[in-house]
Enzyme design. Structure first.
Site: not given
Ligand code: PAF
Length: 286
Positions: A31, A35, A37, A64, A156, A192-194
């Protein structure tokens, strides 16, 4: 677009598609879609065809994450993700909760995992013990529930994709694994979401991962370089950014992930770097 929360409902629907011969392309995600995803979703649509089904799962998988990692602060915004999926023409979003995916996990009752033993021991696996056990377990469970013909993963997470391929071959999953290119910001930072954790100064210094890949690519263009020498040069480049701390840099064969002693054009490079408290990864074929 349909939102499904219950694994049994997802599996029943997937079995119906299977009986009807409908092609299913699947994009597993945690989630907070960006871009990168969305590019995976577009690849999935191409593989599903106009009459096929695209399923996206949105689930921040607790198994994880290590005990001191960012599971609780990982960004989540289901409504925003649903809007993005709808605008990309996704057919089904599967967004279960922990109790549905891992009954009794938080009470210590859940006890079945899928473990890939070789490729999971190096790089990300060495730095994040247990990480890939969580990834292979959740991906295996999702494959059982979504029954996809094709599943799309991002380059990635190169090592993750290699491990999923291995799992699919070893455990006879009838799923084709497609790996789609990394999508980058205009200054090269891999999406990255991070990245949302980074403050403006950290965000500026975070480009060091991409710069390290570029630097290595330039070096090997002039001829093979011993891995130890290139590792030292990359470490120096990263150390020049005050907020950056190199976790690892590795040089290996793109397919087998076997480490190499001599780095040349075509060798794969991966690195993990802490920028402040945020751990980022990137990789490229040199
Ligand atoms: O790459 C990710 O986002 C996750 O590792 C995955 C494959 C969705 C499993 O939780």
């Amino acid at each position: 677009m349909r939102l499904i929360r219950e694994p049994s409902v997802m599996q029943r629907l997937a079995r119906r598609w299977q009986r009807q011969g409908i092609r299913v392309a699947f994009v597993p995600t945690m989630g907070y879609l960006h871009e990168g995803h969305l590019s995976l979703i577009r690849v999935a649509r191409r593989h599903a065809g106009a009459r096929g089904i695209v399923v996206v799962s949105i689930y921040v998988n607790p198994t994880q994450f290590g005990p001191r990692e960012d599971f609780t602060r990982y960004p989540r915004d289901l409504q925003r993700d649903l809007n993005l999926c709808r605008s990309e023409g996704v057919n089904v979003v599967f967004a279960p909760d922990d109790e549905a995916m891992y009954p009794g996990l938080h009470q210590g009752r859940y006890s079945t995992y899928v473990v890939e033993e070789k490729l999971s021991a190096i790089m990300e696996g060495a730095s994040r013990p247990g990480h890939f056990r969580g990834v292979t377990t959740i991906v295996a469970k999702l494959f059982h529930l979504v029954l996809p013909d094709v599943a799309v993963f991002g380059a990635k997470d190169w090592q993750q994709a290699a491990i999923i391929r291995r799992m699919v071959a070893d455990l006879n999953f009838p799923v084709r694994i497609v790996v789609a290119p990394t999508v980058r910001e205009s200054d090269g930072l891999a999406m990255s979401s991070r990245n949302t954790y980074l403050d403006p100064e950290e965000r500026r210094q975070a480009t060091v991962l991409f710069r390290a890949l570029q630097y290595a690519r330039q070096r090997v263009r002039q001829g093979p370089v011993p891995a130890t020498q290139l590792r030292r040069a990359v470490a120096r480049l990263v150390a020049a950014e005050p907020l950056a701390r190199l976790d690892y840099v590795a040089f290996f064969d793109s397919e087998t992930l076997e480490p190499v002693r001599e780095v040349r054009a075509g060798t794969h490079m991966a690195l993990a770097v802490f920028i402040g408290r945020t751990r980022l990864i990137d990789n490229a074929r040199l």
